[in-house]
Enzyme design. Structure first.
Site, PDB file in Angstrom:
ATOM      1  CD  GLU A   1      -7.939  -5.586   1.586  1.00 44.61           C
ATOM      2  OE1 GLU A   1      -8.125  -4.405   1.215  1.00 44.61           O
ATOM      3  OE2 GLU A   1      -6.834  -6.165   1.471  1.00 44.61           O
TER       4      GLU A   1
ATOM      5  CB  SER B   1      -0.929   0.001   1.222  1.00 50.04           C
ATOM      6  OG  SER B   1      -0.216  -0.272   2.422  1.00 50.04           O
TER       7      SER B   1
ATOM      8  CG  ASP C   1       2.292  -6.736   1.419  1.00 49.17           C
ATOM      9  OD1 ASP C   1       1.914  -7.816   1.905  1.00 49.17           O
ATOM     10  OD2 ASP C   1       1.577  -5.716   1.407  1.00 49.17           O
TER      11      ASP C   1
END
Length: 279
Positions: A186, A50, A88
């Site tokens: 999510e 992100s 990530d």
């Protein structure tokens, strides 16, 4: 970053052992100062892809590179002593085959000191997760809405409603069976998140899922009000620091233009001050 500095941080097995216990707390971080602020409060900190949207102005996470993740991972590691760091694996660096995934996941861990990697995907990634875990790389899985797949998912939609529920449940079971130590859920319906949490043996980390998950994660810039391009329904703003920062910048600009900053206390005299006074 020394080995001594990271001794207090939990590892993947510690996180796995929290299944059904006190909820796990996590936030994303991309910089040393932010990592320092959350180190006392989070069980693990995620260096999320992100970062591409939050700090680099990208329209999605798809443009994030290995080099970007390593740079931000190294920065976050400098700010952590008590919390575990998870990082990530970016888009297009692990999907081709397990060997590619191992090469890039190992590079991320070696160059950042992360305690685990996170990768997106369920049933289709189970073989890769198993391959990594057998070779010493702890994996946090991520299912439901997987932002790296927005082009095939048709956008940032809720996943697992109606006939999709069984597929998401199968994803959760597959990553757990493959050896993931936890899984991010999510943007899935609350009832489905609760069912998955009850039926799999590893902790579930919710983001837009359910308070019944074994833990929660949010993007820190979302919950602090720094990122204001949009606000997902699942985000609670615990502060509105963006408007405060903008006002401070506006005040600074006004004072510079009015020549009221710097004031006398911010400038230096021609002569050195006497001992004991401020320069």
């Amino acid at each position: 970053m020394s080995a001594t500095a990271r001794k207090k941080a939990p590892n993947a097995e510690d996180i796995r052992a929290r299944k059904g216990g006190e909820p796990l707390v996590s936030l994303t971080a991309y910089t040393t100062p932010m990592a320092q602020l959350m180190d006392d409060h989070c069980d693990f900190v995620l260096v999320g892809d992100s970062v591409g949207m939050v700090l680099h102005g990208l329209p999605s996470t798809l443009g994030v590179t290995m080099e970007m993740m390593i740079l931000h991972g190294q920065a976050v590691a400098r700010g952590l002593q008590k919390a575990m760091m998870v990082i990530d694996v970016p888009f297009a660096s692990y999907e081709e085959n397990p060997a590619q995934a191992f090469q890039n996941a190992a590079r991320l861990m070696a160059q950042t000191g992360a305690g685990a990697v996170k990768l997106e995907g369920g049933v289709e990634m189970a073989e890769t997760i198993r391959f990594l875990v057998k070779r010493g790389i702890p994996v946090m899985a991520h299912i439901g809405l997987t932002p790296q797949s927005i082009n095939t998912l048709g956008g940032y939609k809720v996943q697992g409603r109606d006939e999709q529920a069984e597929a998401v449940l199968a994803d959760a079971q597959a990553v757990a069976d493959a050896g993931a130590f936890s899984v991010v859920l999510e943007k899935v319906p609350q009832a489905l998140a609760d069912r998955i949490t009850a039926e799999i043996a590893i902790p579930t980390i919710g983001i837009g899922a359910s308070a019944g998950c074994d833990g929660q994660i949010l993007v820190v810039d979302d919950m602090l009000g720094f990122f204001t391009a949009f606000k997902p329904k699942f985000v609670k703003r615990y502060a509105e620091l963006g408007p405060l920062a903008e006002q401070a910048i506006a005040d600074y600009a006004a004072e510079v233009r009015a020549r009221s900053f710097p004031a006398q206390e911010h400038v230096f005299a021609d002569q050195a001050p006497s001992k004991g006074s401020k320069a």
